[in-house]
Design a protein around this motif. Structure first.
Motif: not given
Length: 564
Positions: A423-424, A458-460, A374-376, A468-471
């Protein structure tokens, strides 16, 4: 993900089971060649699975008994189901759903099957806890290419002392054939792990045969026998880079109607996996669902392939300017199209409601079981990190079949393009809508990701810069990683350096993530095996990250890896 690819008839053809015809049960020789499995546990039940193999495959049905006990010797029996049947129409698989009845919350049970006097291996399953729950332990896995290597990580998982469930994020099987140049056969041939059937799978019989082969692996059998699996498919359970109307690795001219192929793939999946059957009238594609671990956590499994995904963009189709250069502005305009999505409005609404309700119930942890990163993550500009001569030397040392892909990627990533459009990052508008859903639900989840064959922490952040989230992204069990292709190129370090959201990335190691939750913190252990090409092997925790639970949400990600 592959590192190297509609019709009504499909919906009513391969996806529809033939009504059973009553007949005498076969009493001849049988065997349990594919182990046992459990899945989709709740507080009072689970789904129990096996496959009975008759010596005579022409028989119609076989009577089967399921026993569930509190002890491994089956002296303290809890439930006994004497009237189950293995039928040819379901490839002699047996799946029994206790459907919320009969077991006690938060305790371990043992189970086995009996057919014609033959007893299966025993399995263990832990029901989900109810009420006060001090800790939850989840093993997170994905991407097991049979010819790619041995399933050593599954053996390691089967030996864990405490395990509530295995969360499988997809690519349980792969569709490719066994020709010398097919995906994974460079390792599969010397390991004697060629896929069956030896051609790319398309028909129902093909998908059944491939599932059956995977289920003969002793390490996978051991992991299934150790704990319940909570599964979702990714793309290769159907075909590489599948989307709602097709797949990169589906050619209608030679492989027929895509809907027929998808229906066959999903039918085989439901037959061979310990997952609850779709409810009457529901779409088989809608496998999004939630699991509640007492008062501590909720796990929400989402579907990102077959319900709403638009077709993937392709670097090969970047628009060109009048002078023939890549038109990055036009490409970015396409990528940012508001219609690009993975979840769809209905599933996103369901997820928002599920997270909101779980938070209102007092559970501090929301876990999102999601297939792709999901991360950039933009591709790294390697030439900014290393001297050109060193880059050239590394590229020259690569195998001839890999070198052109790496050379093309180096040039593309100079332009600031995403690392992976499947991916996202290929669906940024959909990702932003998901982040808004998290915001509206008032939660900051832990996102789990598979597909990439690499470890990620990751940090999102949303477009406004709010986290918004961690991954936690898990690497593969045996599928080749990007780092395997590029030799000495420090790809993981390059991705960390190029991307603020990426805190850690290992593009070579194989293994799984062990996620441990208590009321104060979540700890992600990135566990690896030293080799997937031989036994014995060594286990190692390559990284350990901790995130604290605070009054306002999640604290910072902290690297708490013990010194070597």
């Amino acid at each position: 993900m592959n590192l190297d690819r509609r019709s009504l008839l499909g919906l009513i053809g391969a996806g529809a089971a033939t009504p059973a015809v009553a007949q005498a049960a076969h009493a001849g020789q049988v065997a349990f060649l594919h182990g046992v499995a459990s899945g989709d546990p709740d507080q009072h039940s689970a789904v129990f699975w096996t496959r009975v193999t008759p010596a005579d495959p022409s028989v119609g049905e076989i009577a089967v008994v399921l026993e569930v006990a509190r002890d491994a010797d089956f002296t303290d029996m809890v439930r006994r189901f004497p009237d189950l049947t293995a039928r040819a129409e379901r490839d002699f698989t047996v799946k029994h759903d206790l459907n919320g009845r009969g077991l006690e919350p938060g305790r371990e049970y043992f189970y086995r099957f009996i057919a014609n006097g033959v007893t299966s291996p025993a399995g263990r399953v832990r029901t989900l806890p109810q009420g006060a729950t001090p800790q939850v332990n989840l093993a997170v896995v994905s991407c097991q290419l049979y010819p790619g290597g041995l399933f050593n990580a599954y053996e390691a998982i089967s030996q864990l002392d405490r395990l509530d469930a295995v969360v499988h994020l997809g690519d349980y099987i792969y569709e490719y054939g066994a020709a010398p140049g097919d995906y994974g056969m460079a390792t599969g041939a010397p390991l004697n792990r060629a896929p069956l059937p030896p051609h790319e799978i398309v028909s129902l019989a093909d998908y059944r045969t491939r599932h059956a082969q995977y289920k003969t692996d002793p390490d996978l059998q051991a992991a299934h026998a150790r704990a319940a699996f909570i599964c979702v498919w990714d793309d290769h359970e159907v075909a590489n880079d599948v989307w709602i109307m097709g797949a990169e690795n589906h050619q209608p001219a030679t492989e027929g109607d895509f809907a027929m192929r998808k229906a066959a793939a999903l039918r085989a999946y439901y037959e061979w996996m310990p997952i609850r059957e779709a409810k009457a009238g529901a779409m088989k594609e809608a496998i999004n669902r939630s699991f509640h671990f007492g008062d501590l956590a909720s796990l929400h499994m989402v579907e990102t392939r077959l319900l709403a995904r638009n077709e993937q963009m392709d670097f090969a189709n970047i628009p060109k300017t009048a002078d023939g250069r890549p038109d990055i502005a036009a490409f970015e305009a396409q990528r940012q199209e508001p219609s690009r999505d993975l979840l769809g409005e209905g599933q996103r609404r369901w997820l928002g409601e599920a997270m909101s309700q779980s938070k209102a119930a007092g559970r501090p942890w929301q876990i999102l079981g999601n297939q792709v990163v999901m991360a950039r993550v933009k591709g790294p500009n390697i030439e900014q990190m290393l001297p050109p001569a060193q880059v050239a030397q590394m590229v020259a040392s690569l195998p001839a079949d890999v070198r052109p892909q790496v050379e093309a990627a180096i040039q593309l990533f100079k332009l600031g393009l995403p690392f992976n459009l499947d991916s996202w990052d290929g669906y940024p508008a959909g990702r932003e809508r998901l982040y808004e859903t998290m915001k509206q639900a008032g939660v900051e989840p832990i996102v789990l990701a598979g597909d990439s064959h690499a470890f990620w922490v990751n940090e999102l952040y949303d477009n406004g810069g709010q986290r918004r989230a961690v991954e936690f992204g898990t690497s593969s069990i045996s599928s080749p990683s990007p780092g395997d292709m590029v030799g000495g190129l420090p790809l993981g370090l390059a991705l960390e350096a190029a991307n603020p959201e990426v805190k850690f990335c290992d593009q070579a190691a194989k293994g799984y993530v062990l996620l441990t939750l208590d009321r104060d913190q979540a700890v992600g252990d990135l566990r690896t095996v030293s080799t997937i090409f031989a036994k014995p092997y060594e286990n190692k925790t390559v990284k350990r990250y901790r995130v604290a639970r605070t009054e306002t949400g999640l604290g910072p990600l902290e690297d708490v890896t013990s010194p070597a």
